[in-house]
Design a protein around this motif. Sequence first.
Motif, PDB file in Angstrom:
ATOM      1  N   LEU A  41       0.834  -1.203   0.000  1.00 26.01           N
ATOM      2  CA  LEU A  41       0.000   0.000   0.000  1.00 26.01           C
ATOM      3  C   LEU A  41       0.867   1.251   0.000  1.00 26.01           C
ATOM      4  O   LEU A  41       0.571   2.228  -0.685  1.00 26.01           O
ATOM      5  CB  LEU A  41      -0.917  -0.011   1.211  1.00 26.01           C
ATOM      6  CG  LEU A  41      -1.947  -1.152   1.219  1.00 26.01           C
ATOM      7  CD1 LEU A  41      -2.719  -1.138   2.525  1.00 26.01           C
ATOM      8  CD2 LEU A  41      -2.892  -1.045   0.055  1.00 26.01           C
ATOM      9  N   ARG A  42       1.957   1.218   0.773  1.00 23.54           N
ATOM     10  CA  ARG A  42       2.842   2.385   0.823  1.00 23.54           C
ATOM     11  C   ARG A  42       3.456   2.637  -0.541  1.00 23.54           C
ATOM     12  O   ARG A  42       3.596   3.771  -0.976  1.00 23.54           O
ATOM     13  CB  ARG A  42       3.942   2.161   1.857  1.00 23.54           C
ATOM     14  CG  ARG A  42       3.421   2.390   3.265  1.00 23.54           C
ATOM     15  CD  ARG A  42       4.523   2.564   4.289  1.00 23.54           C
ATOM     16  NE  ARG A  42       3.932   2.402   5.601  1.00 23.54           N
ATOM     17  CZ  ARG A  42       4.072   1.310   6.353  1.00 23.54           C
ATOM     18  NH1 ARG A  42       4.822   0.317   5.931  1.00 23.54           N
ATOM     19  NH2 ARG A  42       3.491   1.235   7.523  1.00 23.54           N
ATOM     20  N   ASN A  43       3.837   1.555  -1.240  1.00 21.71           N
ATOM     21  CA  ASN A  43       4.413   1.705  -2.575  1.00 21.71           C
ATOM     22  C   ASN A  43       3.398   2.239  -3.560  1.00 21.71           C
ATOM     23  O   ASN A  43       3.731   2.977  -4.479  1.00 21.71           O
ATOM     24  CB  ASN A  43       4.890   0.334  -3.075  1.00 21.71           C
ATOM     25  CG  ASN A  43       6.357   0.140  -2.843  1.00 21.71           C
ATOM     26  OD1 ASN A  43       7.034   1.071  -2.420  1.00 21.71           O
ATOM     27  ND2 ASN A  43       6.845  -1.056  -3.098  1.00 21.71           N
ATOM     28  N   LEU A  44       2.175   1.821  -3.357  1.00 20.64           N
ATOM     29  CA  LEU A  44       1.135   2.147  -4.323  1.00 20.64           C
ATOM     30  C   LEU A  44       0.636   3.566  -4.153  1.00 20.64           C
ATOM     31  O   LEU A  44       0.201   4.200  -5.114  1.00 20.64           O
ATOM     32  CB  LEU A  44      -0.020   1.151  -4.141  1.00 20.64           C
ATOM     33  CG  LEU A  44      -0.916   0.903  -5.342  1.00 20.64           C
ATOM     34  CD1 LEU A  44      -0.116   0.343  -6.495  1.00 20.64           C
ATOM     35  CD2 LEU A  44      -2.023  -0.061  -4.951  1.00 20.64           C
ATOM     36  N   ALA A  69      -5.774  13.077   1.554  1.00 23.40           N
ATOM     37  CA  ALA A  69      -4.787  12.181   2.148  1.00 23.40           C
ATOM     38  C   ALA A  69      -3.415  12.570   1.651  1.00 23.40           C
ATOM     39  O   ALA A  69      -3.250  12.961   0.497  1.00 23.40           O
ATOM     40  CB  ALA A  69      -5.097  10.745   1.762  1.00 23.40           C
ATOM     41  N   ASP A  70      -2.451  12.503   2.514  1.00 26.33           N
ATOM     42  CA  ASP A  70      -1.074  12.663   2.049  1.00 26.33           C
ATOM     43  C   ASP A  70      -0.217  11.596   2.705  1.00 26.33           C
ATOM     44  O   ASP A  70      -0.700  10.810   3.515  1.00 26.33           O
ATOM     45  CB  ASP A  70      -0.554  14.081   2.344  1.00 26.33           C
ATOM     46  CG  ASP A  70      -0.673  14.421   3.808  1.00 26.33           C
ATOM     47  OD1 ASP A  70      -0.038  13.702   4.602  1.00 26.33           O
ATOM     48  OD2 ASP A  70      -1.412  15.363   4.146  1.00 26.33           O
ATOM     49  N   SER A  71       1.042  11.592   2.338  1.00 21.58           N
ATOM     50  CA  SER A  71       1.883  10.460   2.722  1.00 21.58           C
ATOM     51  C   SER A  71       2.093  10.357   4.231  1.00 21.58           C
ATOM     52  O   SER A  71       2.515   9.318   4.723  1.00 21.58           O
ATOM     53  CB  SER A  71       3.225  10.554   1.999  1.00 21.58           C
ATOM     54  OG  SER A  71       3.741  11.854   2.140  1.00 21.58           O
ATOM     55  N   SER A  76      -0.260   5.677   9.859  1.00 18.77           N
ATOM     56  CA  SER A  76      -1.363   5.299  10.743  1.00 18.77           C
ATOM     57  C   SER A  76      -1.971   3.972  10.292  1.00 18.77           C
ATOM     58  O   SER A  76      -2.317   3.802   9.114  1.00 18.77           O
ATOM     59  CB  SER A  76      -2.419   6.409  10.747  1.00 18.77           C
ATOM     60  OG  SER A  76      -3.655   5.907  10.341  1.00 18.77           O
ATOM     61  N   ASP A  77      -2.051   3.063  11.224  1.00 17.70           N
ATOM     62  CA  ASP A  77      -2.533   1.726  10.902  1.00 17.70           C
ATOM     63  C   ASP A  77      -4.002   1.747  10.505  1.00 17.70           C
ATOM     64  O   ASP A  77      -4.440   1.030   9.608  1.00 17.70           O
ATOM     65  CB  ASP A  77      -2.323   0.810  12.112  1.00 17.70           C
ATOM     66  CG  ASP A  77      -2.198  -0.636  11.680  1.00 17.70           C
ATOM     67  OD1 ASP A  77      -1.551  -0.880  10.637  1.00 17.70           O
ATOM     68  OD2 ASP A  77      -2.755  -1.496  12.379  1.00 17.70           O
ATOM     69  N   ASP A  78      -4.746   2.633  11.183  1.00 14.45           N
ATOM     70  CA  ASP A  78      -6.167   2.749  10.923  1.00 14.45           C
ATOM     71  C   ASP A  78      -6.419   3.142   9.479  1.00 14.45           C
ATOM     72  O   ASP A  78      -7.251   2.557   8.778  1.00 14.45           O
ATOM     73  CB  ASP A  78      -6.742   3.804  11.888  1.00 14.45           C
ATOM     74  CG  ASP A  78      -8.233   3.961  11.704  1.00 14.45           C
ATOM     75  OD1 ASP A  78      -8.902   2.906  11.644  1.00 14.45           O
ATOM     76  OD2 ASP A  78      -8.702   5.108  11.618  1.00 14.45           O
ATOM     77  N   PHE A  79      -5.645   4.116   9.021  1.00 20.97           N
ATOM     78  CA  PHE A  79      -5.797   4.583   7.645  1.00 20.97           C
ATOM     79  C   PHE A  79      -5.448   3.475   6.652  1.00 20.97           C
ATOM     80  O   PHE A  79      -6.141   3.242   5.663  1.00 20.97           O
ATOM     81  CB  PHE A  79      -4.893   5.803   7.425  1.00 20.97           C
ATOM     82  CG  PHE A  79      -4.823   6.228   5.982  1.00 20.97           C
ATOM     83  CD1 PHE A  79      -5.883   6.889   5.392  1.00 20.97           C
ATOM     84  CD2 PHE A  79      -3.696   5.952   5.225  1.00 20.97           C
ATOM     85  CE1 PHE A  79      -5.830   7.267   4.059  1.00 20.97           C
ATOM     86  CE2 PHE A  79      -3.638   6.333   3.893  1.00 20.97           C
ATOM     87  CZ  PHE A  79      -4.705   6.991   3.313  1.00 20.97           C
ATOM     88  N   LEU A  80      -4.356   2.778   6.948  1.00 26.01           N
ATOM     89  CA  LEU A  80      -3.918   1.714   6.037  1.00 26.01           C
ATOM     90  C   LEU A  80      -4.973   0.633   5.902  1.00 26.01           C
ATOM     91  O   LEU A  80      -5.211   0.099   4.821  1.00 26.01           O
ATOM     92  CB  LEU A  80      -2.599   1.111   6.529  1.00 26.01           C
ATOM     93  CG  LEU A  80      -1.350   1.921   6.226  1.00 26.01           C
ATOM     94  CD1 LEU A  80      -0.127   1.212   6.767  1.00 26.01           C
ATOM     95  CD2 LEU A  80      -1.184   2.146   4.735  1.00 26.01           C
ATOM     96  N   GLN A  81      -5.626   0.323   7.023  1.00 29.90           N
ATOM     97  CA  GLN A  81      -6.675  -0.704   6.980  1.00 29.90           C
ATOM     98  C   GLN A  81      -7.821  -0.275   6.077  1.00 29.90           C
ATOM     99  O   GLN A  81      -8.338  -1.058   5.279  1.00 29.90           O
ATOM    100  CB  GLN A  81      -7.207  -0.976   8.399  1.00 29.90           C
ATOM    101  CG  GLN A  81      -6.256  -1.765   9.288  1.00 29.90           C
ATOM    102  CD  GLN A  81      -6.096  -3.215   8.850  1.00 29.90           C
ATOM    103  OE1 GLN A  81      -6.809  -3.688   7.990  1.00 29.90           O
ATOM    104  NE2 GLN A  81      -5.130  -3.897   9.444  1.00 29.90           N
ATOM    105  N   LYS A  82      -8.197   0.988   6.185  1.00 26.15           N
ATOM    106  CA  LYS A  82      -9.280   1.508   5.343  1.00 26.15           C
ATOM    107  C   LYS A  82      -8.870   1.482   3.876  1.00 26.15           C
ATOM    108  O   LYS A  82      -9.635   1.112   2.989  1.00 26.15           O
ATOM    109  CB  LYS A  82      -9.617   2.944   5.763  1.00 26.15           C
ATOM    110  CG  LYS A  82     -10.448   3.024   7.022  1.00 26.15           C
ATOM    111  CD  LYS A  82     -10.660   4.483   7.376  1.00 26.15           C
ATOM    112  CE  LYS A  82     -11.337   4.601   8.728  1.00 26.15           C
ATOM    113  NZ  LYS A  82     -11.232   5.977   9.230  1.00 26.15           N
ATOM    114  N   PHE A  83      -7.649   1.931   3.651  1.00 24.57           N
ATOM    115  CA  PHE A  83      -7.073   1.957   2.313  1.00 24.57           C
ATOM    116  C   PHE A  83      -7.079   0.551   1.712  1.00 24.57           C
ATOM    117  O   PHE A  83      -7.464   0.335   0.564  1.00 24.57           O
ATOM    118  CB  PHE A  83      -5.642   2.496   2.438  1.00 24.57           C
ATOM    119  CG  PHE A  83      -4.988   2.867   1.138  1.00 24.57           C
ATOM    120  CD1 PHE A  83      -5.750   3.271   0.055  1.00 24.57           C
ATOM    121  CD2 PHE A  83      -3.604   2.837   1.016  1.00 24.57           C
ATOM    122  CE1 PHE A  83      -5.145   3.629  -1.142  1.00 24.57           C
ATOM    123  CE2 PHE A  83      -2.997   3.188  -0.170  1.00 24.57           C
ATOM    124  CZ  PHE A  83      -3.770   3.577  -1.249  1.00 24.57           C
TER     125      PHE A  83
END
Lengths: 114, 291
Positions: A41-44, A69-71, A76-83
Amino acid sequence: MRLLTHNMQACNIKGVTNGFPFRVEAEEVMEKQVDFNADFLRNLFPKIEWKALVEASRAMGYHELPDEADSSLLDSDDFLQKFHRALPQLHLEEGAFVCPETGRKFPTALIKCI
Amino acid sequence: MSSRPELQAPPEIFYDDVEAHKYTSSSRIIEIQAKISERALELLNLPNDGVPRLLLDIGCGSGLSGETLSENGHQWIGLDISQSMLNVALEREVEGDLLLGDMGQGLGLRPGVIDGAISISAVQWLCNADKSSHEPRLRLKAFFGSLYKCLSRGARAVLQVYPENLAQRELILGTAMRAGFAGGVVVDYPHSTKNRKEYLVLTCGPSSLSTSVPIGKGEDGESYSDDDSSGDDEEDQTVSISDRHRPRKKQKTKKGKGRAWLLKKKEQMRRKGNVVPPDTKYTGRKRKARF
């Protein structure tokens, strides 16, 4: 069809200058379980058009994503889960993508078309 | 009739329901496809950090090559022109997204988003004009142009192709170079008719150290072995010219096929119902030199 693909696609008909993003007309939405991978997800993230993603996910009935959203959010784990839920997991089973300029429909019903 | 499918019918017609069914039922095709896509993925040379990448599979067909990508943990988007093949892929519930489209009209993707592209036995189809509107040169140009655009900088594209002749090979490679790609052709097992495979290894961006073309397998007369576990394939060596002109006879003066091979053949013949002499300690024994 995943939102991942939706975000990468653009209309390639001759003469179309603004073939992105496709409007989403959702009829049936499904969620498929995909392994969570934060690095992916971070790469994408830099490649994603955030506005298009938010609009498309709302059209599919998923309202959890923030408007902006910005980098910095990527820690934040919460954001990543939603993403993660929006991007690789949300599937458009039936519906269509509509080119914003020409109005041509790309049905995803039986076969997922370009 | 020619054995090349390109000469029989356009791809969307050639790969009909029957042909598509073949692709999922023939274990031979599945094995070959898996092997080629494994090699293509290796040539893609993605950083080995366990992070899934977003890859593109051009001419994905029934998703056999995509399966290899999924097994390696990557996300992929597949593109194919044949509805029947994609139907099969849907039935098999492959993990990637499938797009129905003609690569000769360009890929409808945003610029710079794909981390790598593979294509198994597809690009040579572009060299044929199946409709009056088709001009191979322009279609190749559209394909490579849009591929170059959608790949991120430094990303690689590995296209396995079966060019019919030298002119086709030059046309494909030339168009790729004009589109801005750096790279070249990698040939695996160049001395073998059956196992010879050509890969176009293209890198997005100007040529540098990282764009040097890898070396093909089996270029030093190394024989093709079915069991990859032996690890022989790791030894990539270059062609030595003298090797090519070695008299054929010398290559053949190897040892016989061996006892195990003989027993296997005899067993096969027995299963067919032929009369076969019994296996004894004399079966397949070595003759004396003066025999």
